[in-house]
Motif scaffolding. Structure first.
Motif, PDB file in Angstrom:
ATOM      1  N   TRP A 143       0.838  -1.190   0.000  1.00  0.00           N
ATOM      2  CA  TRP A 143       0.000   0.000   0.000  1.00  0.00           C
ATOM      3  C   TRP A 143       0.876   1.245   0.000  1.00  0.00           C
ATOM      4  O   TRP A 143       1.843   1.344   0.772  1.00  0.00           O
ATOM      5  CB  TRP A 143      -0.904  -0.022   1.230  1.00  0.00           C
ATOM      6  N   ASN A 144       0.532   2.239  -0.830  1.00  0.00           N
ATOM      7  CA  ASN A 144       1.318   3.468  -0.893  1.00  0.00           C
ATOM      8  C   ASN A 144       0.556   4.664  -0.333  1.00  0.00           C
ATOM      9  O   ASN A 144       0.835   5.808  -0.690  1.00  0.00           O
ATOM     10  CB  ASN A 144       1.763   3.747  -2.331  1.00  0.00           C
ATOM     11  N   LEU A 145      -0.428   4.399   0.517  1.00  0.00           N
ATOM     12  CA  LEU A 145      -1.206   5.448   1.195  1.00  0.00           C
ATOM     13  C   LEU A 145      -1.993   6.312   0.209  1.00  0.00           C
ATOM     14  O   LEU A 145      -2.341   7.449   0.509  1.00  0.00           O
ATOM     15  CB  LEU A 145      -0.298   6.342   2.054  1.00  0.00           C
ATOM     16  N   LEU A 146      -2.263   5.765  -0.981  1.00  0.00           N
ATOM     17  CA  LEU A 146      -3.145   6.413  -1.938  1.00  0.00           C
ATOM     18  C   LEU A 146      -4.423   5.594  -2.033  1.00  0.00           C
ATOM     19  O   LEU A 146      -4.391   4.369  -1.896  1.00  0.00           O
ATOM     20  CB  LEU A 146      -2.491   6.500  -3.319  1.00  0.00           C
ATOM     21  N   SER A 147      -5.530   6.249  -2.274  1.00  0.00           N
ATOM     22  CA  SER A 147      -6.786   5.510  -2.398  1.00  0.00           C
ATOM     23  C   SER A 147      -6.784   4.635  -3.640  1.00  0.00           C
ATOM     24  O   SER A 147      -7.417   3.590  -3.677  1.00  0.00           O
ATOM     25  CB  SER A 147      -7.976   6.482  -2.453  1.00  0.00           C
ATOM     26  N   ARG A 148      -6.049   5.058  -4.695  1.00  0.00           N
ATOM     27  CA  ARG A 148      -5.951   4.267  -5.921  1.00  0.00           C
ATOM     28  C   ARG A 148      -4.734   3.355  -5.799  1.00  0.00           C
ATOM     29  O   ARG A 148      -3.646   3.669  -6.260  1.00  0.00           O
ATOM     30  CB  ARG A 148      -5.833   5.191  -7.125  1.00  0.00           C
ATOM     31  N   TRP A 164      -3.404   8.079   6.444  1.00  0.00           N
ATOM     32  CA  TRP A 164      -3.878   8.310   5.086  1.00  0.00           C
ATOM     33  C   TRP A 164      -4.514   9.697   4.967  1.00  0.00           C
ATOM     34  O   TRP A 164      -4.290  10.409   3.993  1.00  0.00           O
ATOM     35  CB  TRP A 164      -4.886   7.227   4.705  1.00  0.00           C
ATOM     36  N   GLY A 165      -5.311  10.083   5.963  1.00  0.00           N
ATOM     37  CA  GLY A 165      -5.932  11.408   5.961  1.00  0.00           C
ATOM     38  C   GLY A 165      -4.900  12.522   5.993  1.00  0.00           C
ATOM     39  O   GLY A 165      -5.040  13.536   5.296  1.00  0.00           O
ATOM     40  N   ARG A 171      -0.876  16.105   0.262  1.00  0.00           N
ATOM     41  CA  ARG A 171      -0.859  16.038  -1.198  1.00  0.00           C
ATOM     42  C   ARG A 171      -1.732  17.109  -1.850  1.00  0.00           C
ATOM     43  O   ARG A 171      -1.364  17.679  -2.874  1.00  0.00           O
ATOM     44  CB  ARG A 171      -1.296  14.642  -1.658  1.00  0.00           C
ATOM     45  N   TYR A 172      -2.907  17.362  -1.251  1.00  0.00           N
ATOM     46  CA  TYR A 172      -3.849  18.290  -1.883  1.00  0.00           C
ATOM     47  C   TYR A 172      -3.670  19.745  -1.419  1.00  0.00           C
ATOM     48  O   TYR A 172      -3.967  20.657  -2.184  1.00  0.00           O
ATOM     49  CB  TYR A 172      -5.284  17.848  -1.618  1.00  0.00           C
ATOM     50  N   CYS A 173      -3.224  19.934  -0.176  1.00  0.00           N
ATOM     51  CA  CYS A 173      -3.128  21.303   0.357  1.00  0.00           C
ATOM     52  C   CYS A 173      -1.730  21.895   0.266  1.00  0.00           C
ATOM     53  O   CYS A 173      -1.583  23.117   0.343  1.00  0.00           O
ATOM     54  CB  CYS A 173      -3.600  21.322   1.818  1.00  0.00           C
ATOM     55  N   PHE A 174      -0.707  21.048   0.110  1.00  0.00           N
ATOM     56  CA  PHE A 174       0.668  21.566   0.006  1.00  0.00           C
ATOM     57  C   PHE A 174       1.290  21.234  -1.344  1.00  0.00           C
ATOM     58  O   PHE A 174       1.701  22.125  -2.089  1.00  0.00           O
ATOM     59  CB  PHE A 174       1.521  21.010   1.141  1.00  0.00           C
ATOM     60  N   LEU A 175       1.345  19.934  -1.678  1.00  0.00           N
ATOM     61  CA  LEU A 175       2.027  19.536  -2.912  1.00  0.00           C
ATOM     62  C   LEU A 175       1.296  20.015  -4.153  1.00  0.00           C
ATOM     63  O   LEU A 175       1.924  20.488  -5.108  1.00  0.00           O
ATOM     64  CB  LEU A 175       2.180  18.006  -2.945  1.00  0.00           C
ATOM     65  N   THR A 370      -8.050  15.381 -15.833  1.00  0.00           N
ATOM     66  CA  THR A 370      -8.173  14.442 -14.706  1.00  0.00           C
ATOM     67  C   THR A 370      -6.868  13.687 -14.492  1.00  0.00           C
ATOM     68  O   THR A 370      -6.431  13.476 -13.350  1.00  0.00           O
ATOM     69  CB  THR A 370      -9.312  13.444 -14.962  1.00  0.00           C
ATOM     70  N   TYR A 371      -6.250  13.268 -15.595  1.00  0.00           N
ATOM     71  CA  TYR A 371      -4.986  12.534 -15.487  1.00  0.00           C
ATOM     72  C   TYR A 371      -3.899  13.391 -14.841  1.00  0.00           C
ATOM     73  O   TYR A 371      -3.186  12.935 -13.938  1.00  0.00           O
ATOM     74  CB  TYR A 371      -4.544  12.071 -16.871  1.00  0.00           C
ATOM     75  N   LEU A 372      -3.762  14.642 -15.292  1.00  0.00           N
ATOM     76  CA  LEU A 372      -2.737  15.523 -14.724  1.00  0.00           C
ATOM     77  C   LEU A 372      -3.008  15.803 -13.245  1.00  0.00           C
ATOM     78  O   LEU A 372      -2.075  15.908 -12.442  1.00  0.00           O
ATOM     79  CB  LEU A 372      -2.686  16.833 -15.506  1.00  0.00           C
ATOM     80  N   LEU A 373      -4.299  15.897 -12.876  1.00  0.00           N
ATOM     81  CA  LEU A 373      -4.635  16.078 -11.461  1.00  0.00           C
ATOM     82  C   LEU A 373      -4.194  14.869 -10.648  1.00  0.00           C
ATOM     83  O   LEU A 373      -3.663  15.009  -9.540  1.00  0.00           O
ATOM     84  CB  LEU A 373      -6.144  16.309 -11.308  1.00  0.00           C
TER      85      LEU A 373
END
Length: 456
Positions: A143-148, A164-165, A171-175, A370-373
């Motif tokens: 597992w890589n801590l991603l939902s996918r 995970w949270g 990932r979403y708020c900083f990276l 979507t892919y780039l996101l």
């Protein structure tokens, strides 16, 4: 005029200081190193830290599953059916032997039991074919801590859920904002820089500036994906007047290669933002863009490519002969067009590590945005690139044989499965020639039996 209250003034000052600090950090640690092609090792340290976290998370899941007698891993294999590498004739002979006590030579030319071979092959293809599974994301073993991630994992503890949270917030708020800012910077500099260079007269200065503007901007875009790339055998990098061919997994394959060398791109003319970028790039460097009406004209395409490679002052052409993205587990059929030109071919093998983020673009499932996101919200893009020795077409070798030889070399170096199937099957129906080939093999076996009997 509006007067700012002391509190509002403090907020504005803090925001200004924060933006200044952020821009300074970007300039010092990302943009300037990209210009000079140096690295402070921050990304590699980041990768090692992620590996330790992934290992801890996997051990934690395995321990919790063992304590609760819970099946953590579901049985999974890349091939659910064991297939023996035997020919059609050998398998039909085996079916006839098992179904009849008579010798094979005394049996009729056609036996009803022969249909069982084709029925079995059809069922095997439906259950586990070699083509369609190459167009879906590769499964992970941890597992890589991603939902996918690997669908075999069904158990997540409270601690791992919290971790995970936290990963989602990072990932979403900083990276993600940081990567968007870098991507915007890289693309803007590419458009502005190539446009300005395009106004210079042709000569060494224009060529020098064009190369380094492209290289600088691609390196910034690579950092926008937190790409960690290991290049092998750089002495074999493509040279002017040649063609660089590589296996194709993602649209970012282009910037992965272009951040380490100079290439002339080949592609169809687009509109919108992509069209703006293409028009700016071609002003500074002789890229090969085709109009939509010209793409299907094989002779015109071959002529344009031949004229380019014959000019030894022009950059090597970068081509992905598969014509579509494959999930980085295999290499599929190379289109023969780029191998008919007669130029020196420089094979390149690209292998991504899906543990940090899946680089494969399933274009039938995700649009480009979507892919780039998904790419920009992954942990990182980690890959290895191998430059193989240059290859030329041998005396009695046709374009198809040459393409297959180059493809085999790429598959062998990248640890990929070498398949003969056309990647175009991703969107098209199976050609009748594939079905006719099996019919010809069977009829050849029957005709061969008759000829052998007539001679005796």
């Amino acid at each position: 005029m509006f007067l700012l209250l002391p509190f509002d003034s403090l907020i504005v000052n803090l925001l200004g200081i924060s933006l200044t600090v952020l821009f300074t950090l970007l300039l010092v640690f990302i943009i300037v190193p990209a210009v000079f092609g140096v690295s402070f090792g921050i990304r590699k340290l980041y990768m090692k830290t992620l590996l330790k976290i992934f290992a801890w998370a996997t051990l934690r899941m395995e321990r919790g599953a063992k304590e609760k007698n819970h099946q953590l891993y579901k049985p999974y294999t890349n091939g659910i059916i064991a297939k023996d590498p035997t020919s059609l004739e050998e398998e039909i002979k085996e079916i006839r032997r098992s179904g009849s006590s008579k010798a094979l030579d005394n049996t009729p030319d056609f036996e009803l039991s022969d249909i069982f071979y084709f029925c079995r092959k059809g069922m095997e293809t439906i259950m586990d074919d070699e083509v369609t599974k190459r167009f879906s994301a590769e499964e992970l073993e941890s597992w890589n801590l991603l939902s996918r991630t690997n669908y075999n994992f069904q158990y997540i503890s409270l601690r791992l859920t919290v971790l995970w949270g936290l990963g989602v917030l990072i990932r979403y708020c900083f990276l993600l904002p940081l990567r968007i800012a870098l991507a915007f910077t890289g693309i803007s500099l590419l458009v502005v820089g190539t446009t300005m260079v395009g106004y210079l007269p042709n000569g060494r200065l224009k060529e020098f500036l064009s190369k380094h503007v492209h290289l600088m901007c691609y390196r910034i875009c690579v950092r926008a994906l937190t790409a960690i790339i290991t290049y092998h055998d750089r002495k074999n990098r493509p040279r002017n007047g040649g063609i660089c061919v590589a296996n194709h997994t993602s649209p970012i394959d282009v910037i992965i290669l272009a951040s380490d060398g100079y290439y002339a791109m080949v592609g169809q003319v687009h509109g919108g933002l992509m069209g703006v970028i293409q028009r700016a790039m071609v002003k500074a460097c002789p890229h090969v863009w085709f109009e939509r009406s010209e793409v299907k004209d094989r002779h015109l395409v071959a002529k344009r490519l031949t004229e380019h490679v014959q000019d030894k002052s022009k950059l090597p052409i970068l081509i992905f002969p598969e014509g579509t993205c494959i999930n980085n587990t295999s290499v599929m059929m190379f289109k023969k067009g780029s191998f008919e030109i007669g130029a020196t071919v420089y094979p390149v093998a690209i292998k991504y590590d899906p543990q940090f983020g899946d680089a494969f673009w399933n274009s039938s499932k995700y649009g480009m945005v979507t892919y780039l996101l998904r790419m920009m919200t992954s942990w990182a893009i980690v890959c290895s690139v191998w430059y193989l020795p240059p290859m030329t077409r041998e005396g009695e070798e046709d374009a198809v044989q040459f393409a297959n030889r180059v493809k085999s070399a790429i598959a062998r170096q990248g640890g990929l499965v070498d398949l003969l199937w056309d990647g175009g099957l991703k969107r098209e129906k199976v050609k009748d020639t594939f079905k006719e080939e099996q019919q010809k093999l069977y009829s050849k076996m029957i005709v061969g039996n008759q000829e052998d009997r007539s001679r005796s």
